[in-house]
Design an enzyme around this catalytic site. Structure first.
Site, PDB file in Angstrom:
ATOM      1  N   ARG A  58      13.008   1.707  36.798  1.00 30.48           N
ATOM      2  CA  ARG A  58      13.670   3.014  36.484  1.00 30.48           C
ATOM      3  C   ARG A  58      14.655   3.113  35.431  1.00 30.48           C
ATOM      4  O   ARG A  58      14.711   4.212  34.706  1.00 30.48           O
ATOM      5  CB  ARG A  58      14.628   3.366  37.717  1.00 30.48           C
ATOM      6  CG  ARG A  58      13.553   3.738  39.084  1.00 30.48           C
ATOM      7  CD  ARG A  58      14.383   3.683  40.479  1.00 30.48           C
ATOM      8  NE  ARG A  58      15.199   2.445  40.774  1.00 30.48           N
ATOM      9  CZ  ARG A  58      14.638   1.586  41.459  1.00 30.48           C
ATOM     10  NH1 ARG A  58      13.185   1.894  41.686  1.00 30.48           N
ATOM     11  NH2 ARG A  58      15.136   0.511  41.788  1.00 30.48           N
ATOM     12  N   GLU A  95      18.469 -13.567  44.813  1.00 31.42           N
ATOM     13  CA  GLU A  95      19.185 -13.766  46.082  1.00 31.42           C
ATOM     14  C   GLU A  95      18.228 -14.961  46.667  1.00 31.42           C
ATOM     15  O   GLU A  95      19.013 -15.881  47.343  1.00 31.42           O
ATOM     16  CB  GLU A  95      19.096 -12.481  47.141  1.00 31.42           C
ATOM     17  CG  GLU A  95      19.771 -12.927  48.257  1.00 31.42           C
ATOM     18  CD  GLU A  95      19.851 -11.611  49.064  1.00 31.42           C
ATOM     19  OE1 GLU A  95      20.430 -11.945  50.411  1.00 31.42           O
ATOM     20  OE2 GLU A  95      19.294 -10.548  48.991  1.00 31.42           O
TER      21      GLU A  95
END
Length: 175
Positions: A58, A95
């Site tokens: 994006r 993560e």
């Protein structure tokens, strides 16, 4: 028009307890999209920005529009293996693991003034890695710009600690 009204919130995506902030609804709303770009560009309008670096994916959409408004070049910051020419890369923590991003080796010249652009800043892992990569090429990062900040996750603070000014348009509490 309130820009936050143009962003769709999707609870429990991609996992329970997370509220996903979907900017595709903002992108599809011509007035909201134009306003977001105008607000991202405003502090540097009439100034000297050489390149806008957009983080996949994006950040490509937003960064291209910002670069156009600033009469600057656009540089894609991509996931490893997506660029066809000589690249420079950086590994960064996710993560649950490690990823890499890269740019063309000749995309940014030493001393150039660069804006880093993406849709959202959360934990800051991707943005801090991109900032480190850009600086390793000898460029000056004027700022990192995002439509959405999730301040509780600390990403904007990490960039600020690196002496990268941060511009965000909307802050959503929580994740």
């Amino acid at each position: 028009m309130n820009l936050s009204d143009a962003i769709r919130s999707i609870p429990d995506y991609p996992k329970p307890g997370i509220v996903f902030r979907d900017i595709t609804t903002l992108l599809g709303n011509a007035r909201a999209f134009r306003r977001a770009i105008d607000e991202l560009v405003q502090p540097w309008a009439g100034g000297k920005i050489d390149k806008v670096a957009g983080i996949e994916a994006r950040g490509f959409i937003l960064g291209g529009a910002v670069a156009h408004q600033l009469s600057a070049g656009f540089v894609p910051v991509r996931k490893k293996g997506k660029l066809p020419h000589e690249t420079v890369s950086i590994a960064y923590s996710l993560e649950y693991g490690v990823d890499e991003m890269e740019m063309h080796k000749d995309a940014i010249l030493p001393g150039e003034r660069v804006l880093l652009v993406d849709d959202l800043i959360a934990t800051g892992g991707t943005a801090t890695a991109a900032a480190t990569l850009i600086r390793s090429m000898g460029a000056v990062i004027e700022a990192a710009c995002f439509i959405v900040d999730l301040p509780e996750l600390g990403g904007a603070a990490k960039l600020t600690a690196m002496d990268v000014p941060v511009r965000t348009l909307i802050a959503f509490e929580g994740h």
